[in-house]
Scaffold this active site. Structure first.
Site, short mmCIF file in Angstrom:
data_model
loop_
_atom_site.label_atom_id
_atom_site.label_comp_id
_atom_site.label_asym_id
_atom_site.label_seq_id
_atom_site.Cartn_x
_atom_site.Cartn_y
_atom_site.Cartn_z
N HIS A 51 0.94 -1.17 0.00
CA HIS A 51 -0.01 0.05 -0.13
C HIS A 51 0.90 1.18 0.00
O HIS A 51 1.90 1.06 0.53
CB HIS A 51 -0.85 0.00 1.24
CG HIS A 51 -1.61 1.39 1.47
ND1 HIS A 51 -2.61 1.79 0.48
CD2 HIS A 51 -1.28 2.49 2.25
CE1 HIS A 51 -3.11 3.09 1.09
NE2 HIS A 51 -2.36 3.32 1.92
N CYS A 129 -4.50 1.60 -5.06
CA CYS A 129 -3.90 2.54 -4.33
C CYS A 129 -2.60 3.13 -4.96
O CYS A 129 -2.26 4.42 -4.87
CB CYS A 129 -3.39 2.30 -2.95
SG CYS A 129 -2.27 0.81 -2.63
#
Length: 299
Positions: A51, A129
């Site tokens: 992430h 993301c």
């Protein structure tokens, strides 16, 4: 300059040379988080599941998906802290470039992307993301996201037909997992709520004062005329009436979506408990039947 996080090991692909002209701007960092323990082994090889968020002017901008509302998945948070994201562990803090935009301009650029990254549009392969951070870094610095960050998804793209739906579908096309909790109210939702309450209060106050004038109750006419001059007692315009109706309808829809999501989670939990109970009963019956069987007789 903003918050500078403690940096762990860096990957060779992180090393980028910047010109003296670039260095006159505000530093832009990529904050990288591990999403699985195996990254400890695969990271030195240039691959892993991560992430990421973009840090600039002491704030971190990132994207995450959700199931229940047609609101943006973009969020602004404290740098190097993804405690809101399950299983994310901070790995490293990488300087990816410099921006000449001011803090207000950065926020404006961020806000302009909100409709392009709605929560339900999140897709592991096509819009995750890292796709957001790549785009935001490009806007701010004209630089690129380090290749290793999203490499595993680029590889997975080549075998897309073989992957299950959870990797290839948008969240809007999937059922929320068991126990899913809708996202907490964000800044945009909070501003809409404040606007709705403001219009509702004005409408009620205007109606109250109009009623007082009509019935001759309350304070004298001069006081009422003076009150009509302040903002709280002004009747809503046709445009504001329409805006209030839209905000109230939107709130009702959002409430229904949240209630439906909670109901689905409760039903899934009940079904799971029921299946567990059935399994226990079947096991108990099997044991009882076994105990009732006569012992074998040797001849």
């Amino acid at each position: 300059m903003g918050t500078v996080c403690t940096t762990r090991e860096k990957h060779p692909e992180d090393e980028v040379q910047f010109t003296e002209e670039e260095k006159k701007g505000e530093p832009v960092y990529l904050n990288v988080y591990d999403l699985m323990g195996l990254n400890a082994t695969t990271h030195p090889l240039g691959i892993g599941v991560y992430h990421t968020g973009v840090q600039v002017y002491g704030r971190e901008y990132s994207y995450a998906g959700h199931y229940t509302t047609e609101s943006t998945g973009l969020r602004c948070s404290k740098p190097c802290d993804a405690s809101w994201l399950h299983d994310a562990v901070f790995r490293e803090h990488v300087l990816v470039g410099y921006t000449k935009f001011s803090a207000d301009e950065v926020n404006a650029k961020f806000d302009a992307l909100k409709d392009d990254f709605l929560g339900p549009d999140y897709n592991v392969l096509d819009r995750n993301c890292n796709h957001f951070t790549a785009r935001f870094i490009k806007i701010l610095t004209r630089r690129h996201l380090p290749a290793y960050v999203n490499r595993i998804m680029n590889i997975a793209e080549k075998v897309r037909p073989c992957l299950p739906d959870m990797f290839t579908s948008d969240l809007r096309d999937m059922e929320p997992p068991e126990g899913y909790v809708p996202p907490r109210i964000g800044r945009a939702e909070r501003l809409r709520l404040q606007k709705k309450l403001y219009l509702q209060n004005r409408k009620r106050e205007a109606e109250r004062r109009a009623k007082q004038k009509k019935t001759g109750q309350g304070k004298d006419k001069d006081d009422d005329d003076k009150k009509d001059d302040d903002d709280a007692g002004k009747p809503l315009t046709a445009e504001e009436e329409e805006q209030l109706a839209e905000l109230e309808a939107e709130e009702k829809r959002a409430k229904q979506e949240v209630e439906a999501a909670i109901k689905r989670a409760e039903e899934q939990q009940k079904q799971k408990e029921k299946e567990k109970g059935t399994t226990k009963d079947d096991t108990k019956d099997a044991v009882d039947d076994k105990q009732r069987e006569p012992d074998a007789i040797e001849v």
